[in-house]
Design an enzyme around this catalytic site. Structure first.
Site, PDB file in Angstrom:
ATOM      1  N   TRP A 146      -2.705  -2.767  -1.687  1.00  0.00           N
ATOM      2  CA  TRP A 146      -2.370  -4.178  -1.852  1.00  0.00           C
ATOM      3  C   TRP A 146      -3.206  -4.888  -0.795  1.00  0.00           C
ATOM      4  O   TRP A 146      -2.948  -4.759   0.395  1.00  0.00           O
ATOM      5  CB  TRP A 146      -0.877  -4.410  -1.623  1.00  0.00           C
ATOM      6  N   ARG A 200       4.059  -0.251  -4.822  1.00  0.00           N
ATOM      7  CA  ARG A 200       3.820  -0.813  -3.493  1.00  0.00           C
ATOM      8  C   ARG A 200       2.527  -1.624  -3.415  1.00  0.00           C
ATOM      9  O   ARG A 200       2.306  -2.373  -2.463  1.00  0.00           O
ATOM     10  CB  ARG A 200       3.746   0.321  -2.455  1.00  0.00           C
ATOM     11  N   GLU A 232       8.133 -14.855 -11.173  1.00  0.00           N
ATOM     12  CA  GLU A 232       7.376 -13.729 -10.616  1.00  0.00           C
ATOM     13  C   GLU A 232       6.894 -12.739 -11.676  1.00  0.00           C
ATOM     14  O   GLU A 232       5.893 -12.074 -11.471  1.00  0.00           O
ATOM     15  CB  GLU A 232       8.166 -13.015  -9.512  1.00  0.00           C
ATOM     16  N   HIS A 260      18.215 -36.331  -7.997  1.00  0.00           N
ATOM     17  CA  HIS A 260      17.440 -36.809  -6.856  1.00  0.00           C
ATOM     18  C   HIS A 260      15.966 -36.463  -6.977  1.00  0.00           C
ATOM     19  O   HIS A 260      15.257 -36.428  -5.975  1.00  0.00           O
ATOM     20  CB  HIS A 260      18.044 -36.247  -5.565  1.00  0.00           C
ATOM     21  N   LYS A 271       6.058  -4.231  -3.884  1.00  0.00           N
ATOM     22  CA  LYS A 271       7.503  -4.055  -3.745  1.00  0.00           C
ATOM     23  C   LYS A 271       7.994  -4.236  -2.320  1.00  0.00           C
ATOM     24  O   LYS A 271       8.983  -4.891  -2.086  1.00  0.00           O
ATOM     25  CB  LYS A 271       7.889  -2.673  -4.269  1.00  0.00           C
ATOM     26  N   ASN A 291      -1.813   1.904   5.648  1.00  0.00           N
ATOM     27  CA  ASN A 291      -0.914   0.863   5.160  1.00  0.00           C
ATOM     28  C   ASN A 291      -0.542   0.025   6.372  1.00  0.00           C
ATOM     29  O   ASN A 291      -0.033   0.551   7.353  1.00  0.00           O
ATOM     30  CB  ASN A 291       0.337   1.541   4.559  1.00  0.00           C
ATOM     31  N   GLY A 292      -0.837  -1.273   6.341  1.00  0.00           N
ATOM     32  CA  GLY A 292      -0.518  -2.140   7.477  1.00  0.00           C
ATOM     33  C   GLY A 292      -1.688  -3.026   7.840  1.00  0.00           C
ATOM     34  O   GLY A 292      -2.611  -3.200   7.037  1.00  0.00           O
ATOM     35  N   GLU A 342      17.784 -17.489  -8.045  1.00  0.00           N
ATOM     36  CA  GLU A 342      17.383 -16.123  -8.400  1.00  0.00           C
ATOM     37  C   GLU A 342      16.824 -16.078  -9.831  1.00  0.00           C
ATOM     38  O   GLU A 342      15.830 -15.405 -10.095  1.00  0.00           O
ATOM     39  CB  GLU A 342      18.586 -15.182  -8.217  1.00  0.00           C
ATOM     40  N   LYS A 354      13.066 -14.850 -10.763  1.00  0.00           N
ATOM     41  CA  LYS A 354      12.798 -13.757 -11.711  1.00  0.00           C
ATOM     42  C   LYS A 354      11.792 -14.207 -12.763  1.00  0.00           C
ATOM     43  O   LYS A 354      10.869 -13.494 -13.101  1.00  0.00           O
ATOM     44  CB  LYS A 354      14.071 -13.293 -12.428  1.00  0.00           C
ATOM     45  N   CYS A 373       0.837  -1.191   0.000  1.00  0.00           N
ATOM     46  CA  CYS A 373       0.000   0.000   0.000  1.00  0.00           C
ATOM     47  C   CYS A 373       0.879   1.250   0.000  1.00  0.00           C
ATOM     48  O   CYS A 373       1.882   1.320   0.703  1.00  0.00           O
ATOM     49  CB  CYS A 373      -0.949   0.101   1.190  1.00  0.00           C
TER      50      CYS A 373
HETATM   51  C1  F6R Z   1      11.903 -10.583  -5.836  1.00  0.00           C
HETATM   52  C2  F6R Z   1      11.755  -9.598  -4.786  1.00  0.00           C
HETATM   53  C3  F6R Z   1      11.394 -10.075  -3.431  1.00  0.00           C
HETATM   54  C4  F6R Z   1      12.199  -9.288  -2.370  1.00  0.00           C
HETATM   55  C5  F6R Z   1      11.706  -9.663  -0.964  1.00  0.00           C
HETATM   56  C6  F6R Z   1      12.534  -8.996   0.111  1.00  0.00           C
HETATM   57  O1  F6R Z   1      12.267 -10.006  -7.042  1.00  0.00           O
HETATM   58  O2  F6R Z   1      11.893  -8.431  -5.004  1.00  0.00           O
HETATM   59  O3  F6R Z   1      11.581 -11.428  -3.296  1.00  0.00           O
HETATM   60  O4  F6R Z   1      13.542  -9.591  -2.529  1.00  0.00           O
HETATM   61  O5  F6R Z   1      10.377  -9.302  -0.831  1.00  0.00           O
HETATM   62  O6  F6R Z   1      12.457  -7.616   0.024  1.00  0.00           O
HETATM   63  P1  F6R Z   1      13.500  -6.679   0.717  1.00  0.00           P
HETATM   64  O7  F6R Z   1      14.815  -6.929   0.086  1.00  0.00           O
HETATM   65  O8  F6R Z   1      12.993  -5.308   0.463  1.00  0.00           O
HETATM   66  O9  F6R Z   1      13.531  -7.041   2.177  1.00  0.00           O
END
Ligand code: F6R
Length: 614
Positions: free
Chosen positions: A75, A27, A494, A510, A609, A101-102, A487, A491, A2
């Site tokens: 969100w 966000r 997501e 395995h 985010k 937000n929360g 990673e 990517k 949010c």
């Molecule tokens: C993936 C991504 C998330 C963040 C995770 C942690 O691309 O962005 O997996 O890495 O939510 O976020 P931070 O680093 O802000 O604690």
């Protein structure tokens, strides 16, 4: 999660709110809403399920005038995304509106009480309960809005950043926070409020980061007032913003994600700037200087993080064990906080977070702190909650990361962890001088090597076209590149919604090998190093089962080229630094696949985010 924005001043508020919401849309983007009080004292509220652009279409042609207002992009946590559950929410009389937000954890019991006292609710949200409570207290005790907010928040359990506006007092905004970020911008006869500085930066550089359990009272023509939840006056600490407007705009790229991928030569360099001098053989991290003895004597390091930051922590494990010979554990913050982990006072905890606001990481830090451990932060956002909760730390200097999928934050985190591990190795004397020096020179050359990897974009785009319709994908790596496999898979899934798994190459036998057929792309990192021959064997195993192999290899490689369906040649570097370069092709590949599939790259479905709820 949010985004919240507010303005009180002399300018027309609506364009400021809409622009601010666009900047905060990363966000959360389930729904959006605004509220403004016009010159005749009328409160106008517009809210809509969907993006900020849907809200704009909805509000077009309606009265959006006024110089005081609040806005929200959501969100969803409590209640599905729809028009009614969108913020702002009204009080019982509809005179007070609130954005949040929360999560208000005890909202159900508060709601029960309010219902018994005649309140009726429109939405399923926890937020609506809070604004009803504020109004009830305000009316019952004949209080000013600021004091009513303060009193209401003393009854609340949970996390919040809120802004409240009262139709009957069009000169005041009240904001408060606990566990969710909030910045207040101070201009000439005007105030800005936002979840981060991006909506504020073009108007003023003077900001106050509100602390937990503080209530800010913004009144037209007066200075900013802050009170603690215990009703003590607090002197605002005004800081200067260091970000520039260009940092938060797309700068000619189609998406923030692509811009951020291309920024990596710069962001990695910035993360090393002033900290590394290969010629003089120096690594220095000012932020942890006071804790060098702790590093030297640590029996164990525990990394805590989530998502991509957790993957950076895994690279950190390999780095610290290899260079500094300290045993390392890498923990998901969400698991760590709800176990009963064994933590010793001489444990060193390194918390990694781009946003510095991730709720689980923050809670894990508090737990480790309560057991007496020393906490070091590796954060990107200056002044964020995690940066402030740690004993010391080193910022990553990646600059604002706006694309929801993390890219430049990952390489900046790995850069800082490499510097840290090398620094600790130097203090402990665990690396021979010649090897130490060689690594410093190699690290210094990484931005150039990333630049070379970025030049492979057209080639990677062609490969993306071939695999854009896949439904599954496997990513393999070994040693230092195993975290890069995780990673790469994250990517892809997501942003393009293709199911992908990352695995240590040898683990394939395995279980996952059962998945391999001619439809299955297997993305492998097979760069030169101690594990090279073993990974080549793993590639043979995939090919023997008709899988499609796309391999990242060291420039000039012949062996894998002869076997794999596609190879991507990256510049040679030390095995320990390969993650920094080999992740680039996987970032570009997932970007192009997502674009070709018509996905919203910067705002993938269901994600946000910064994850400020657990
Ligand atoms: C993936 C991504 C998330 C963040 C995770 C942690 O691309 O962005 O997996 O890495 O939510 O976020 P931070 O680093 O802000 O604690």
């Amino acid at each position: 999660m949010c985004g919240i924005v507010g303005y009180l001043g002399t300018r027309e508020v609506y364009p400021i709110l809409i622009k601010g919401l666009r900047r905060l849309e990363y966000r959360g983007y389930d729904s959006a809403g605004v509220a403004m009080i016009n010159g005749s004292g009328h409160l106008n509220v517009y809210k809509r399920k969907g993006k900020v652009s849907d809200l704009e279409n909805f509000a077009t042609g309606n009265d959006t005038t006024g110089t005081i207002g609040i806005g929200h992009t959501r969100w969803a946590t409590h209640g599905e995304p729809n028009d009614v559950n969108s913020h702002p929410h009204y009080s019982q009389s509809k005179n007070i509106v609130l954005i949040h937000n929360g999560i208000i954890e005890n909202y159900a019991s508060i709601k029960e009480g309010l219902k018994k006292r005649g309140h009726t609710f429109e939405s399923q949200t926890d937020t609506e309960v809070l604004v009803h409570l504020i109004e009830e207290i305000k009316q019952h005790d004949n209080m000013k809005l600021g004091h009513a907010v303060l009193a209401a928040l003393n009854q609340v359990i949970g996390a919040y950043a809120i802004v409240v506006m009262d139709k009957n007092d069009p000169t005041t905004l009240v904001a408060a926070k606990k566990g969710s970020p909030m910045v207040i911008g101070i201009g000439e006869n005007e105030f800005f409020i936002a979840s981060d500085a991006s909506p504020i930066v073009e108007f003023t550089k003077n900001v106050v980061y509100l602390e937990d359990e503080q209530v800010a009272i913004l009144r037209r023509g007066e200075d900013l007032k802050i009170r603690s939840l215990k009703d003590k006056e607090v002197t605002p600490y005004v800081q200067q913003l260091t970000i520039e407007l260009e940092n938060i705009e797309k700068g000619g790229y189609d998406h923030f994600m692509l811009k951020e991928i291309y920024e990596q030569p710069r962001s990695v360099k910035d993360s090393m700037r002033g900290r590394l001098n290969a010629e003089k053989g120096i690594v220095s991290l000012g932020g942890i200087v006071e804790h060098e003895a702790k590093f030297k004597n640590a029996k164990r390091i525990i990394f805590i993080a989530c998502g991509t930051s957790w993957h950076a922590g895994l690279v950190g494990e390999y780095l610290f064990e290899e260079f500094a010979r300290i045993p390392v554990e890498v923990e998901y913050a969400s698991e760590f906080r709800y176990r009963n982990p064994v933590i010793y006072p001489d444990d060193l905890i390194i918390a990694i977070s781009q946003s510095g606001e991730t709720a689980d990481t923050l809670a894990a830090i508090e737990l480790a702190k309560s057991k007496g451990a020393t906490i070091i932060g590796v954060c990107n956002v200056v002044g964020s909650s995690i940066a402030r909760a740690t004993h010391a730390g080193s910022y990553t200097h990646a600059g604002p990361e706006i694309g929801v999928a993390s890219t430049k934050a990952f390489t900046a985190q790995v850069t800082v962890l490499t510097l840290m591990a090398l620094h600790v190795a130097r203090i402990k004397g665990t690396l021979p001088e010649s090897r130490f020096r060689q690594l410093l020179y190699e690290l210094e050359s990484i931005p150039t090597k990333i630049e070379q990897a970025l030049k492979l974009n057209a080639e990677i785009k062609d490969i993306a076209f071939k695999f854009k319709d896949s439904t599954n994908a496997l990513y393999l790596g070994r040693g230092f590149t195993f975290p890069v496999a995780l990673e790469g898979a994250l990517k892809l899934k997501e942003i393009s919604y293709i199911h992908a798994e990352g695995y240590p190459a040898a683990e394939m036998k395995h279980g996952p090998i059962a998945l391999i057929d001619e439809e299955m792309p297997v993305f492998v990192i097979a760069t030169k190093g101690p594990n090279y021959e073993k990974v080549v064997s793993n590639i043979q195993e995939v090919k023997a089962r008709k899988g499609k192999v796309i391999a990242v290899v060291t420039a000039g490689d012949k062996e894998v080229k002869g076997t794999a369906d596609h190879t991507i040649e990256i510049p040679e570097t030390d095995e320990s630094l390969v993650p920094l370069v080999s992740v680039i092709p996987w970032q570009l590949l997932s970007y192009h696949i997502a674009v070709m599939r018509g996905c919203n790259v910067d705002q993938p479905r269901n994600l946000a985010k910064s994850v400020t709820v657990e």
